[in-house]
Design a protein around this motif. Structure first.
Motif, PDB file in Angstrom:
ATOM      1  N   LEU A   1       0.814  -1.209   0.000  1.00  0.00           N
ATOM      2  CA  LEU A   1       0.000   0.000   0.000  1.00  0.00           C
ATOM      3  C   LEU A   1       0.852   1.265   0.000  1.00  0.00           C
ATOM      4  O   LEU A   1       0.460   2.281  -0.562  1.00  0.00           O
ATOM      5  CB  LEU A   1      -0.937   0.013   1.215  1.00  0.00           C
ATOM      6  CG  LEU A   1      -2.048  -1.033   1.218  1.00  0.00           C
ATOM      7  CD1 LEU A   1      -2.726  -1.084   2.581  1.00  0.00           C
ATOM      8  CD2 LEU A   1      -3.057  -0.760   0.126  1.00  0.00           C
ATOM      9  N   GLY A   2       2.022   1.212   0.637  1.00  0.00           N
ATOM     10  CA  GLY A   2       2.852   2.394   0.785  1.00  0.00           C
ATOM     11  C   GLY A   2       3.714   2.747  -0.403  1.00  0.00           C
ATOM     12  O   GLY A   2       4.207   3.863  -0.505  1.00  0.00           O
ATOM     13  N   HIS A   3       3.910   1.821  -1.332  1.00  0.00           N
ATOM     14  CA  HIS A   3       4.858   2.109  -2.408  1.00  0.00           C
ATOM     15  C   HIS A   3       4.238   2.774  -3.641  1.00  0.00           C
ATOM     16  O   HIS A   3       4.936   3.067  -4.603  1.00  0.00           O
ATOM     17  CB  HIS A   3       5.648   0.847  -2.798  1.00  0.00           C
ATOM     18  CG  HIS A   3       5.018   0.015  -3.866  1.00  0.00           C
ATOM     19  ND1 HIS A   3       4.108  -0.967  -3.598  1.00  0.00           N
ATOM     20  CD2 HIS A   3       5.172   0.037  -5.214  1.00  0.00           C
ATOM     21  CE1 HIS A   3       3.727  -1.521  -4.730  1.00  0.00           C
ATOM     22  NE2 HIS A   3       4.348  -0.936  -5.720  1.00  0.00           N
ATOM     23  N   VAL A   4       2.939   3.052  -3.601  1.00  0.00           N
ATOM     24  CA  VAL A   4       2.304   3.718  -4.739  1.00  0.00           C
ATOM     25  C   VAL A   4       1.949   5.167  -4.390  1.00  0.00           C
ATOM     26  O   VAL A   4       1.864   5.533  -3.228  1.00  0.00           O
ATOM     27  CB  VAL A   4       1.036   2.956  -5.201  1.00  0.00           C
ATOM     28  CG1 VAL A   4       1.409   1.618  -5.811  1.00  0.00           C
ATOM     29  CG2 VAL A   4       0.045   2.790  -4.069  1.00  0.00           C
ATOM     30  N   ASP A   5       1.744   5.970  -5.418  1.00  0.00           N
ATOM     31  CA  ASP A   5       1.415   7.380  -5.224  1.00  0.00           C
ATOM     32  C   ASP A   5      -0.038   7.592  -4.796  1.00  0.00           C
ATOM     33  O   ASP A   5      -0.340   8.477  -4.014  1.00  0.00           O
ATOM     34  CB  ASP A   5       1.662   8.178  -6.514  1.00  0.00           C
ATOM     35  CG  ASP A   5       3.128   8.225  -6.865  1.00  0.00           C
ATOM     36  OD1 ASP A   5       3.951   8.311  -5.942  1.00  0.00           O
ATOM     37  OD2 ASP A   5       3.446   8.177  -8.065  1.00  0.00           O
ATOM     38  N   ARG A   6      -0.946   6.797  -5.343  1.00  0.00           N
ATOM     39  CA  ARG A   6      -2.371   6.961  -5.055  1.00  0.00           C
ATOM     40  C   ARG A   6      -3.008   5.607  -4.754  1.00  0.00           C
ATOM     41  O   ARG A   6      -2.654   4.601  -5.367  1.00  0.00           O
ATOM     42  CB  ARG A   6      -3.081   7.612  -6.236  1.00  0.00           C
ATOM     43  CG  ARG A   6      -2.613   9.039  -6.479  1.00  0.00           C
ATOM     44  CD  ARG A   6      -3.296   9.665  -7.663  1.00  0.00           C
ATOM     45  NE  ARG A   6      -2.784   9.035  -8.879  1.00  0.00           N
ATOM     46  CZ  ARG A   6      -3.428   8.997 -10.029  1.00  0.00           C
ATOM     47  NH1 ARG A   6      -4.617   9.532 -10.144  1.00  0.00           N
ATOM     48  NH2 ARG A   6      -2.893   8.432 -11.083  1.00  0.00           N
TER      49      ARG A   6
END
Length: 121
Positions: A28-33
């Motif tokens: 969940l944390g490695h994407v921008d949105r």
């Protein structure tokens, strides 16, 4: 571009916050949105809400609010609810992201399945 679409929570919800499993935090944390979609069943009561709050961290120990997620008022037993929320990625976050899932109101339990879709710019 869509990076992933995953079931990140599948279980009971009460007035005590439950969190997405640790295995999903870096995903969940490695994407921008992040776009969230929740399917809720077995909820009832008056003025009862399902709450999804976004929390971010760099170490998995200290968690901070990234933004308020969606809140859905629940009404009738056996009714299925759909709610969605998009984190626009405008508030910077750490490398980890999790959801706090909980109920507020007089009646405080339901069952929820929450999917997340991650997008990179």
């Amino acid at each position: 571009m869509i990076d992933f679409c995953e079931l990140v929570y599948d279980g009971p919800v009460s007035d005590v916050p439950q969190y997405t499993p640790e295995r999903t935090w870096s995903l969940l944390g490695h994407v921008d949105r992040v776009y969230l979609h929740a399917l809720v069943s077995n909820g009832s009561g008056a003025g009862v809400q399902l709450n999804l709050d976004l929390q971010t961290s760099n170490d998995g120990v200290g968690w901070f609010a990234k933004g308020a997620g969606p809140k859905q008022t629940l009404a009738a037993t056996g009714t299925l609810y759909n709610l969605s929320h998009a984190d626009a990625g405008t508030t910077p976050g750490g490398c980890l992201l999790r959801l706090a899932v909980y109920m507020t109101g007089a009646w405080t339990s339901c069952y929820a399945q929450i999917w997340a879709t991650g997008r990179d710019d």
